[in-house]
Enzyme design. Structure first.
Site, PDB file in Angstrom:
ATOM      1  N   GLY A 106      -7.032   8.358  -1.441  1.00 58.32           N
ATOM      2  CA  GLY A 106      -6.165   9.446  -0.977  1.00 58.32           C
ATOM      3  C   GLY A 106      -5.039   8.983  -0.075  1.00 58.32           C
ATOM      4  CG  LEU A 107      -1.598   8.224  -1.494  1.00 55.54           C
ATOM      5  CD1 LEU A 107      -0.582   9.336  -1.727  1.00 55.54           C
ATOM      6  CD2 LEU A 107      -0.987   6.877  -1.861  1.00 55.54           C
ATOM      7  CB  SER A 163     -11.228   9.813  -4.328  1.00 53.58           C
ATOM      8  OG  SER A 163     -12.389   9.610  -3.551  1.00 53.58           O
ATOM      9  CE  LYS A 168      -3.236   0.157   3.416  1.00 52.45           C
ATOM     10  NZ  LYS A 168      -4.507   0.766   3.055  1.00 52.45           N
ATOM     11  CB  ILE A 204      -1.173   3.128 -16.568  1.00 51.47           C
ATOM     12  CG1 ILE A 204      -2.456   2.285 -16.646  1.00 51.47           C
ATOM     13  CG2 ILE A 204      -0.530   3.247 -17.915  1.00 51.47           C
ATOM     14  CD1 ILE A 204      -3.546   2.850 -17.555  1.00 51.47           C
ATOM     15  CB  CYS A 251       1.970  12.427  -5.092  1.00 50.67           C
ATOM     16  SG  CYS A 251       2.209  10.737  -4.658  1.00 50.67           S
ATOM     17  CB  THR A 272      -6.186   5.263 -11.194  1.00 51.02           C
ATOM     18  OG1 THR A 272      -5.652   6.347 -10.434  1.00 51.02           O
ATOM     19  CG2 THR A 272      -6.195   4.007 -10.334  1.00 51.02           C
ATOM     20  N   GLY A 313      -6.159  -3.190 -15.424  1.00 45.78           N
ATOM     21  CA  GLY A 313      -7.276  -4.026 -15.874  1.00 45.78           C
ATOM     22  C   GLY A 313      -6.998  -5.503 -16.041  1.00 45.78           C
ATOM     23  CE  LYS A 331       1.102   2.216 -10.023  1.00 48.21           C
ATOM     24  NZ  LYS A 331       0.522   1.365  -8.982  1.00 48.21           N
TER      25      LYS A 331
END
Ligand SMILES: Cc1cc2nc3c(=O)[nH]c(=O)nc-3n(C[C@H](O)[C@H](O)[C@H](O)COP(=O)(O)O)c2cc1C
Length: 318
Positions: free
Chosen positions: A73-74, A71, A46, A191, A130, A193, A244, A165
């Site tokens: 948000g980390l 969303s 994560k 990729i 980010c 999102t 995907g 990334k």
């Protein structure tokens, strides 16, 4: 005969090319009662930040046709907690560990790389989607010169190979990938999102509290494949392709496009055994098609000359 599935990335060997993608597999612990973590090629943990983060307010997940918008948000307990409490547990398993790091300044990324210097992890993965605080909140990953700076700076602090990334929310993914390679990045994950939005027509409101979110899942696979293929043609560092993937055949497609390994994300949220099922399906595909070594697939896309763009003079207009 059992096909050969192992691949090497920056001198680190993975028992198979399937990695659980960051943000969809927790720290591995959350999935350990459903799957044998030893069977995975790797786990990208994560996304971590320097300090603990609560993430965005709910609702922060919305289902969309063939995908999800998130969303989150980390939300995470911070890098120190990870090193002290999660990493020792994860090290019991024979899988590669990829630490996904996130900052709001280049200095924050560098500090995290420093903290991980003596940690027995296999790769750092810089999430450069980010918002960059010093550049007015625009994501780090959208400007080649910023991507160059962040990659070069983190490389100076990191002991492990650095994977960068990439965000797909750019006009030209190739120039971003080239900047990573020029700056000394060891590999590229792509990729992340795709920026999207969902609206509730009855309530006339955005579905997500954050209004916009990141789209993932099968809906983005064609975008991801196109980007992996484009990037594979302009860099020579290894690529971890994702976006995907839900089946073994999806993995084959990413390898053919030029990825050395793949990430499986949203599929883990649909079924906790997704990664293992996908590894088994990849093996079955290889047996069925007489492929002895997974390297026979990597970059193996065949493009017939007839599919190339026609010159304007050969196009007949009516
Ligand atoms: C709920 C959720 C959380 C995510 N969190 C992170 C993250 O912390 N860091 C990161 O680099 N990518 C994160 N991602 C992106 C995934 O790792 C992956 O790149 C993306 O979802 C595309 O793959 P998929 O379609 O298989 O999910 C997240 C994705 C989802 C769905």
């Amino acid at each position: 005969m059992k096909p050969q599935l192992s691949v090497e990335i920056c001198g680190v060997s993975l028992k198979n090319p399937v990695i659980a993608a960051s943000g969809t597999f927790g720290f591995g612990r959350e999935y350990a009662e459903y799957v044998d973590l030893n069977m995975l090629g790797g786990i990208a943990v994560k996304g971590l930040t320097l300090l603990p983060k609560k993430g965005n307010p709910p609702p922060r997940i919305a289902e969309t046709p063939s995908g999800i918008l998130n969303s989150v948000g980390l939300q995470n307990p911070g890098i120190d907690y990870f090193i002290e409490h999660e990493l020792p547990w994860l090290l019991k398993y024979g899988t590669r560990i990829i630490v996904n790091i996130n900052g709001s300044t280049i200095e924050e990324y560098c500090k995290m790389a420093e903290k991980l210097k003596d940690a027995p992890v296999d790769f750092l993965e810089l999430n450069i989607s980010c918002p960059n605080v010093k550049q007015g909140g625009v994501a780090f990953g959208t400007r080649p010169e910023v991507v160059y700076d962040i990659t070069r700076s983190v490389k100076a602090h990191a002991k492990q190979p650095v994977l960068v990334k990439l965000t797909p929310n750019v006009a030209d993914i190739k120039e971003i990938a080239v900047a990573v390679e020029k700056a000394g990045g060891d590999g590229i994950s792509l990729i992340n999102t795709v920026l999207g939005m969902a609206i509730d027509a009855k309530r006339r409101r955005p579905v997500l509290a954050n209004i916009v979110g990141g789209l993932s899942g099968p809906a983005i696979k064609p975008i991801a494949l196109r980007m992996v293929w484009e990037v594979a043609r302009v860099v020579s560092i290894p690529i971890i392709g994702m976006g995907g993937i839900t089946t073994g055949e999806d993995v084959v497609e990413f390898l053919l496009a030029g990825a050395t390994a793949v990430g499986v994300g949203t599929a883990n949220l649909m079924s906790p055994t997704a990664c293992i099922d996908i590894i088994n399906q990849l093996e079955e595909y290889m047996i069925h098609n007489g492929i002895e070594d997974v390297h026979e697939l990597i970059g193996g896309l065949e493009i017939k000359p007839t599919f190339r763009k026609k010159s304007p003079s050969s196009i007949r207009w009516r």
